[in-house]
Design a protein around this motif. Sequence first.
Motif, mmCIF file in Angstrom:
data_model
loop_
_atom_site.group_PDB
_atom_site.id
_atom_site.type_symbol
_atom_site.label_atom_id
_atom_site.label_comp_id
_atom_site.label_asym_id
_atom_site.label_seq_id
_atom_site.Cartn_x
_atom_site.Cartn_y
_atom_site.Cartn_z
ATOM 1 N N ARG A 14 60.748 41.151 82.988
ATOM 2 C CA ARG A 14 59.302 41.100 83.044
ATOM 3 C C ARG A 14 58.568 42.131 83.373
ATOM 4 N NH1 ARG A 14 58.266 35.818 86.598
ATOM 5 N NH2 ARG A 14 56.249 36.226 85.907
ATOM 6 N N LEU A 15 58.939 42.960 84.156
ATOM 7 C CA LEU A 15 58.158 44.362 84.464
ATOM 8 C C LEU A 15 58.201 45.286 83.298
ATOM 9 C CD1 LEU A 15 59.266 45.157 87.970
ATOM 10 C CD2 LEU A 15 57.083 44.179 87.416
ATOM 11 N N LEU A 16 59.402 45.320 82.510
ATOM 12 C CA LEU A 16 59.528 45.981 81.112
ATOM 13 C C LEU A 16 58.427 45.548 80.286
ATOM 14 C CD1 LEU A 16 60.727 48.226 79.660
ATOM 15 C CD2 LEU A 16 62.490 46.479 78.929
ATOM 16 N N ALA A 17 58.667 44.139 80.188
ATOM 17 C CA ALA A 17 57.659 43.610 79.081
ATOM 18 C C ALA A 17 56.299 43.840 79.389
ATOM 19 C CB ALA A 17 57.744 41.867 78.991
ATOM 20 N N ALA A 18 55.730 43.820 80.919
ATOM 21 C CA ALA A 18 54.495 44.014 81.450
ATOM 22 C C ALA A 18 54.069 45.566 80.998
ATOM 23 C CB ALA A 18 54.120 43.695 82.674
ATOM 24 N N ALA A 19 55.078 46.321 81.145
ATOM 25 C CA ALA A 19 54.821 47.914 80.877
ATOM 26 C C ALA A 19 54.279 48.082 79.428
ATOM 27 C CB ALA A 19 55.880 48.598 81.175
ATOM 28 N N LEU A 20 55.456 47.217 78.802
ATOM 29 C CA LEU A 20 55.378 47.407 77.256
ATOM 30 C C LEU A 20 53.853 46.667 76.680
ATOM 31 C CD1 LEU A 20 58.760 46.725 75.811
ATOM 32 C CD2 LEU A 20 57.504 48.881 75.807
ATOM 33 N N LEU A 21 53.540 45.506 77.459
ATOM 34 C CA LEU A 21 52.313 44.925 76.862
ATOM 35 C C LEU A 21 51.151 45.803 77.279
ATOM 36 C CD1 LEU A 21 50.906 42.350 76.001
ATOM 37 C CD2 LEU A 21 50.909 41.667 78.307
ATOM 38 N N ALA A 22 51.204 46.586 78.125
ATOM 39 C CA ALA A 22 49.981 47.322 78.886
ATOM 40 C C ALA A 22 49.890 48.602 77.687
ATOM 41 C CB ALA A 22 50.153 47.708 80.164
ATOM 42 N N ALA A 23 51.042 49.112 77.456
ATOM 43 C CA ALA A 23 51.046 50.215 76.623
ATOM 44 C C ALA A 23 50.318 49.652 74.905
ATOM 45 C CB ALA A 23 52.354 50.700 76.453
ATOM 46 N N HIS A 24 51.108 48.634 74.584
ATOM 47 C CA HIS A 24 50.448 48.334 73.297
ATOM 48 C C HIS A 24 49.118 47.842 73.227
ATOM 49 C CE1 HIS A 24 50.590 46.085 69.601
ATOM 50 N NE2 HIS A 24 50.143 44.860 70.003
ATOM 51 N N LEU A 25 48.527 47.153 74.211
ATOM 52 C CA LEU A 25 47.122 46.934 74.083
ATOM 53 C C LEU A 25 46.392 48.337 74.400
ATOM 54 C CD1 LEU A 25 46.932 43.602 76.616
ATOM 55 C CD2 LEU A 25 46.917 43.829 74.350
ATOM 56 N N LEU A 26 46.816 49.298 75.075
ATOM 57 C CA LEU A 26 45.951 50.587 74.945
ATOM 58 C C LEU A 26 46.025 51.175 73.606
ATOM 59 C CD1 LEU A 26 47.528 52.183 78.397
ATOM 60 C CD2 LEU A 26 44.875 51.625 77.788
ATOM 61 N N VAL A 27 47.318 50.918 73.019
ATOM 62 C CA VAL A 27 47.332 51.697 71.693
ATOM 63 C C VAL A 27 46.179 50.760 70.621
ATOM 64 C CG1 VAL A 27 48.845 51.891 69.631
ATOM 65 C CG2 VAL A 27 49.479 52.470 71.834
ATOM 66 N N VAL A 28 46.185 49.652 70.893
ATOM 67 C CA VAL A 28 45.390 48.678 69.798
ATOM 68 C C VAL A 28 44.066 49.177 70.289
ATOM 69 C CG1 VAL A 28 44.856 46.138 69.504
ATOM 70 C CG2 VAL A 28 47.039 46.819 69.643
ATOM 71 N N GLY A 29 43.635 49.096 71.685
ATOM 72 C CA GLY A 29 42.416 49.554 71.844
ATOM 73 C C GLY A 29 41.984 50.706 71.323
ATOM 74 N N TRP A 30 42.802 51.770 71.391
ATOM 75 C CA TRP A 30 42.625 53.194 70.825
ATOM 76 C C TRP A 30 42.259 53.354 69.259
ATOM 77 C CZ3 TRP A 30 45.160 56.426 67.477
ATOM 78 C CH2 TRP A 30 44.619 57.748 67.391
ATOM 79 N N LEU A 31 42.924 52.347 68.901
ATOM 80 C CA LEU A 31 42.913 52.088 67.204
ATOM 81 C C LEU A 31 41.688 51.307 66.738
ATOM 82 C CD1 LEU A 31 46.740 51.265 66.354
ATOM 83 C CD2 LEU A 31 45.257 53.314 65.573
#
Length: 192
Positions: A21-38
């Motif tokens: 769950r912690l790994l998924a939360a970190a990946l989710l935060a990273a993915h949302l940052l990339v989506v926000g940047w794009l």
Amino acid sequence: MQRNEAGESTGTAPAVSVRLRLLAAALLAAHLLVVGWLTLRPLDVPWAAAANLTPLEGIRAAFAAGPLEGARRIGEGLALLAPLGVLLPLVSGRLAPSALSAWSSLVRTAAAGALVSASIVMFQTAVPGQVVDVDSMLLNTVGVVLAHVAVVPALRARLRRSHAAYQGATPKITRVGLGPWTDVLSAVPREY
């Protein structure tokens, strides 16, 4: 369903481990940052197209420019938020195997994907060079649903198999008798 010291359930439904769950939360935060940047960075363009508020009009225009352009447009729209379809159920830890919870998980994930996509579209109205397109919102939501349907049932099956392998024998709970005051209370006559 009861939980043990590690936070994992001891009932029939397997739970997602805390590390996963912690790994998924970190990946989710990273993915949302990339989506926000794009999607929310200002673009320096000489001109900007008008906003597309008619559903499927942008997709028709992309296919009118050529089948390769249409396929690229659909692929980008489907892939942008697709990881949310897998990461959101993992973060919530709800990978229960029942059919009702599977449908509710799909509905929750689709709604969350639609809300994230709508938020991106709303924020794009204030970003120079970004064009609001309702088709991107539709494609993003469909991408989340497709990723959820394609991956989460396999994750559930794998989790059930691993849970069954480590579960062992079902513990026996001794029966508890009636409380000490039941004899006293049963001797009192009832008045109606």
